[in-house]
Design an enzyme around this catalytic site. Sequence first.
Site, PDB file in Angstrom:
ATOM      1  N   VAL A  11       0.829  -1.201   0.000  1.00 48.28           N
ATOM      2  CA  VAL A  11       0.000   0.000   0.000  1.00 48.28           C
ATOM      3  C   VAL A  11       0.866   1.254   0.000  1.00 48.28           C
ATOM      4  CG1 VAL A  11      -1.633   1.318   1.407  1.00 48.28           C
ATOM      5  CG2 VAL A  11      -2.019  -1.099   0.974  1.00 48.28           C
ATOM      6  N   LYS A 206     -14.293   0.968   5.898  1.00 51.24           N
ATOM      7  CA  LYS A 206     -13.291   0.053   5.333  1.00 51.24           C
ATOM      8  C   LYS A 206     -13.590  -1.402   5.715  1.00 51.24           C
ATOM      9  CE  LYS A 206      -9.792  -1.737   3.493  1.00 51.24           C
ATOM     10  NZ  LYS A 206      -9.732  -1.944   2.061  1.00 51.24           N
ATOM     11  N   CYS A 262      -5.755  -9.319   3.308  1.00 52.80           N
ATOM     12  CA  CYS A 262      -6.808  -8.439   3.843  1.00 52.80           C
ATOM     13  C   CYS A 262      -8.072  -9.164   4.284  1.00 52.80           C
ATOM     14  CB  CYS A 262      -7.152  -7.361   2.829  1.00 52.80           C
ATOM     15  SG  CYS A 262      -5.809  -6.191   2.596  1.00 52.80           S
ATOM     16  N   ARG A 329       0.004 -14.803   1.317  1.00 52.98           N
ATOM     17  CA  ARG A 329      -0.594 -14.718   2.660  1.00 52.98           C
ATOM     18  C   ARG A 329      -2.019 -15.301   2.666  1.00 52.98           C
ATOM     19  NH1 ARG A 329       1.044  -8.570   4.279  1.00 52.98           N
ATOM     20  NH2 ARG A 329       1.011  -8.273   2.019  1.00 52.98           N
TER      21      ARG A 329
HETATM   22  P1  NAD Z   1       3.044  -4.777   4.001  1.00 54.47           P
HETATM   23  O1  NAD Z   1       3.338  -5.795   5.026  1.00 54.47           O
HETATM   24  O2  NAD Z   1       3.231  -5.095   2.559  1.00 54.47           O
HETATM   25  O3  NAD Z   1       3.911  -3.460   4.288  1.00 54.47           O
HETATM   26  C1  NAD Z   1       4.021  -2.872   5.525  1.00 54.47           C
HETATM   27  C2  NAD Z   1       5.373  -2.165   5.597  1.00 54.47           C
HETATM   28  O4  NAD Z   1       5.408  -1.391   6.785  1.00 54.47           O
HETATM   29  C3  NAD Z   1       6.561  -3.122   5.665  1.00 54.47           C
HETATM   30  O5  NAD Z   1       7.475  -2.811   4.648  1.00 54.47           O
HETATM   31  C4  NAD Z   1       7.159  -2.870   7.060  1.00 54.47           C
HETATM   32  O6  NAD Z   1       8.555  -3.011   7.111  1.00 54.47           O
HETATM   33  C5  NAD Z   1       6.735  -1.452   7.306  1.00 54.47           C
HETATM   34  N1  NAD Z   1       6.707  -1.060   8.717  1.00 54.47           N
HETATM   35  C6  NAD Z   1       6.238  -1.752   9.775  1.00 54.47           C
HETATM   36  N2  NAD Z   1       6.357  -1.034  10.902  1.00 54.47           N
HETATM   37  C7  NAD Z   1       6.901   0.159  10.545  1.00 54.47           C
HETATM   38  C8  NAD Z   1       7.255   1.316  11.257  1.00 54.47           C
HETATM   39  N3  NAD Z   1       7.071   1.411  12.557  1.00 54.47           N
HETATM   40  N4  NAD Z   1       7.804   2.344  10.588  1.00 54.47           N
HETATM   41  C9  NAD Z   1       8.001   2.254   9.246  1.00 54.47           C
HETATM   42  N5  NAD Z   1       7.671   1.173   8.523  1.00 54.47           N
HETATM   43  C10 NAD Z   1       7.125   0.137   9.159  1.00 54.47           C
HETATM   44  O7  NAD Z   1       1.547  -4.315   4.272  1.00 54.47           O
HETATM   45  P2  NAD Z   1       0.473  -3.799   3.206  1.00 54.47           P
HETATM   46  O8  NAD Z   1      -0.084  -4.959   2.467  1.00 54.47           O
HETATM   47  O9  NAD Z   1       1.043  -2.663   2.463  1.00 54.47           O
HETATM   48  O10 NAD Z   1      -0.679  -3.290   4.174  1.00 54.47           O
HETATM   49  C11 NAD Z   1      -0.541  -2.107   4.919  1.00 54.47           C
HETATM   50  C12 NAD Z   1      -1.902  -1.740   5.471  1.00 54.47           C
HETATM   51  O11 NAD Z   1      -2.790  -1.427   4.380  1.00 54.47           O
HETATM   52  C13 NAD Z   1      -2.602  -2.832   6.262  1.00 54.47           C
HETATM   53  O12 NAD Z   1      -3.347  -2.254   7.293  1.00 54.47           O
HETATM   54  C14 NAD Z   1      -3.540  -3.456   5.246  1.00 54.47           C
HETATM   55  O13 NAD Z   1      -4.665  -4.062   5.856  1.00 54.47           O
HETATM   56  C15 NAD Z   1      -3.959  -2.255   4.452  1.00 54.47           C
HETATM   57  N6  NAD Z   1      -4.383  -2.540   3.091  1.00 54.47           N
HETATM   58  C16 NAD Z   1      -3.689  -3.437   2.339  1.00 54.47           C
HETATM   59  C17 NAD Z   1      -4.089  -3.673   1.024  1.00 54.47           C
HETATM   60  C18 NAD Z   1      -3.351  -4.649   0.169  1.00 54.47           C
HETATM   61  O14 NAD Z   1      -3.839  -4.955  -0.917  1.00 54.47           O
HETATM   62  N7  NAD Z   1      -2.209  -5.177   0.577  1.00 54.47           N
HETATM   63  C19 NAD Z   1      -5.168  -2.974   0.485  1.00 54.47           C
HETATM   64  C20 NAD Z   1      -5.823  -2.049   1.282  1.00 54.47           C
HETATM   65  C21 NAD Z   1      -5.424  -1.835   2.581  1.00 54.47           C
HETATM   66  C1  UDX Z   2      -8.969  -6.969  -1.048  1.00 51.82           C
HETATM   67  C2  UDX Z   2     -10.060  -5.929  -1.346  1.00 51.82           C
HETATM   68  O1  UDX Z   2     -10.737  -6.285  -2.553  1.00 51.82           O
HETATM   69  C3  UDX Z   2      -9.474  -4.554  -1.468  1.00 51.82           C
HETATM   70  O2  UDX Z   2     -10.509  -3.588  -1.669  1.00 51.82           O
HETATM   71  C4  UDX Z   2      -8.747  -4.256  -0.182  1.00 51.82           C
HETATM   72  O3  UDX Z   2      -8.283  -2.995  -0.249  1.00 51.82           O
HETATM   73  C5  UDX Z   2      -7.647  -5.289   0.075  1.00 51.82           C
HETATM   74  O4  UDX Z   2      -8.270  -6.584   0.110  1.00 51.82           O
HETATM   75  P1  UDX Z   2      -7.076  -8.239  -2.393  1.00 51.82           P
HETATM   76  O5  UDX Z   2      -6.929  -9.035  -1.149  1.00 51.82           O
HETATM   77  O6  UDX Z   2      -5.860  -7.658  -3.016  1.00 51.82           O
HETATM   78  O7  UDX Z   2      -8.076  -7.001  -2.150  1.00 51.82           O
HETATM   79  O8  UDX Z   2      -7.772  -9.143  -3.500  1.00 51.82           O
HETATM   80  P2  UDX Z   2      -9.266  -9.450  -3.971  1.00 51.82           P
HETATM   81  O9  UDX Z   2      -9.291  -9.331  -5.430  1.00 51.82           O
HETATM   82  O10 UDX Z   2     -10.278  -8.723  -3.211  1.00 51.82           O
HETATM   83  O11 UDX Z   2      -9.377 -11.011  -3.617  1.00 51.82           O
HETATM   84  C6  UDX Z   2      -9.347 -11.483  -2.290  1.00 51.82           C
HETATM   85  C7  UDX Z   2      -9.588 -12.979  -2.270  1.00 51.82           C
HETATM   86  O12 UDX Z   2     -10.925 -13.286  -2.687  1.00 51.82           O
HETATM   87  C8  UDX Z   2      -8.673 -13.768  -3.211  1.00 51.82           C
HETATM   88  O13 UDX Z   2      -8.302 -14.979  -2.602  1.00 51.82           O
HETATM   89  C9  UDX Z   2      -9.541 -14.031  -4.421  1.00 51.82           C
HETATM   90  O14 UDX Z   2      -9.163 -15.162  -5.147  1.00 51.82           O
HETATM   91  C10 UDX Z   2     -10.898 -14.219  -3.753  1.00 51.82           C
HETATM   92  N1  UDX Z   2     -12.027 -13.939  -4.666  1.00 51.82           N
HETATM   93  C11 UDX Z   2     -12.211 -12.667  -5.140  1.00 51.82           C
HETATM   94  C12 UDX Z   2     -12.907 -14.955  -5.007  1.00 51.82           C
HETATM   95  O15 UDX Z   2     -12.740 -16.103  -4.569  1.00 51.82           O
HETATM   96  N2  UDX Z   2     -13.970 -14.658  -5.814  1.00 51.82           N
HETATM   97  C13 UDX Z   2     -14.194 -13.408  -6.312  1.00 51.82           C
HETATM   98  O16 UDX Z   2     -15.180 -13.226  -7.039  1.00 51.82           O
HETATM   99  C14 UDX Z   2     -13.288 -12.373  -5.965  1.00 51.82           C
END
Ligand code: NAD
Ligand code: UDX
Length: 458
Positions: A11, A206, A262, A329
């Site tokens: 993110v 969210k 997520c 994950r």
């Molecule tokens: P991630 O694990 O990929 O990245 C998190 C980063 O934060 C890591 O690089 C880590 O080293 C760093 N970090 C941890 N503690 C820190 C600190 N104290 N100071 C500076 N850096 C630090 O996580 P992500 O997937 O990017 O998710 C981040 C957040 O966004 C989560 O709350 C997640 O639920 C949310 N989110 C994720 C997605 C997604 O698709 N991955 C989408 C929407 C929201």
């Molecule tokens: C999700 C949310 O969609 C996104 O808005 C949020 O910000 C982060 O979490 P992501 O986890 O990246 O995104 O993938 P997504 O495309 O939502 O799929 C999540 C899981 O659901 C996957 O395992 C995917 O295979 C499954 N999925 C998704 C289904 O099994 N069926 C579907 O129709 C859609």
Amino acid sequence: MQITMIGAGYVGLATGTCLANMGHSVRCFDINAARIVRLEHFDIPIYEPGLEEAMRSAVEAGRLSFSTRLRESVAEADAVFIAVGTPSGADGSIDLSHVLAAAKQIGPHLRRGATVVIKSTVVVGTARRVREIIARERGAFDIRVASNPEFLREGSAMKDFMEPDRIVLGADDTRSRNILRAIYRPFERAGVPMVITTTGNAELIKYSANAFLALKIGFINDVADLCEKTGGDIADVTRGIGLDRRIGESFLLPGPGFGGSCFPKDTRAFAATGRQFGAPQKLVETLIARNDQRKLLLARRILKEGRLAPESTVAVLGLAFKANTDDVREAAALSIIPALQEAGLRVVAHDPKAVPNAKEHLQDVAWADCPYAACTDASAVVILTEWDEYRRLNLDRVARALSGDALFDFRNLFDPRSVGQHGLRYFSLGRAATSVRQKGGISPIDRWDRRVAAPGHA
Ligand code: NAD
Ligand code: UDX
């Protein structure tokens, strides 16, 4: 605007890059210094289509930089985004330790009047908690804290960020509301709906969004089971219900149970919040249990229908939790593979991108360089991720490589009517299993049919 991202993961990197390409000046800080060093050399630690090109253009334009020095990173920033991980705690409730640690770290270094924006997915009340932590560090309430949850998906992060359905801006004061609006002004001008609300509502939005999407998937997976038992076809059923605009066609694809960084953790955190506040989220509680159970039930289905001799080999195609990402994950593979191994089977696995990450979670798996190598001498093949590469598989080649004849397609990539012609028994989701014709070619009766139908046949 000067923006700092705390956390350069999926993110932080994706949103930081997009904000820079929108014209802001963005610096990304991460406590993982090695990650920052790699990023400085465009060595991107995650696989995300389009990210590298976007990063390069932002860096070349002088609007995106990386740093391991915290003070220098935040001291001049107008807005500091916290985008660190929010994993599940042992009881399923959210582990806010990274967010709270980040708040504590940045507190002393923030410029007076700066706004801290929580991008991480956090439970209701966190923005207020972060504000108090920062005030304690500084001895004054001179920093505002806002909430701007992120809805991008892995695998389509750049497009999702740049073409959002809506943007949610949570603020409890006018100044931080204005800062958020200024950051997202180009979207507002382009007519993207802006939900301008309190931090608490933004936090609730969210989780409710993710829980609802996960419920859609859980529901359709249960309907797929019903289709299998009744001879229905899930594709027709989803089309029939999805065209109702009140329901919508997206997120109705059956699969091996949702995974990723997520949905699993966010549904658990949502349920835990409900319990904590005396508003139980029973639908979501049931969904969580059903989704975990589904992965194991599908493993059992492989064992039951696969006609597998003890110690035979199963080829697993797809380790990532979905296509176009290297993220494993809570991927279905991480539950299904160990269940097969426990039953005494050998597993050979392939994934175009996720093998290095999968290696950290799975033991005793043989890794294959291509799907056909994985299938060689395997008794059955199981597809868990909907990679395009698997959609294009040559099923004759798969059938020839296998020693057995079962294809379990838990992403419905193929047309059941055609798979049997390749000599495979085909098991998909929400559709009747199709029986095998002669392996390695067409059956004698088909051959006879074709000869009779051939031009010139008397
Ligand atoms: P991630 O694990 O990929 O990245 C998190 C980063 O934060 C890591 O690089 C880590 O080293 C760093 N970090 C941890 N503690 C820190 C600190 N104290 N100071 C500076 N850096 C630090 O996580 P992500 O997937 O990017 O998710 C981040 C957040 O966004 C989560 O709350 C997640 O639920 C949310 N989110 C994720 C997605 C997604 O698709 N991955 C989408 C929407 C929201
Ligand atoms: C999700 C949310 O969609 C996104 O808005 C949020 O910000 C982060 O979490 P992501 O986890 O990246 O995104 O993938 P997504 O495309 O939502 O799929 C999540 C899981 O659901 C996957 O395992 C995917 O295979 C499954 N999925 C998704 C289904 O099994 N069926 C579907 O129709 C859609």
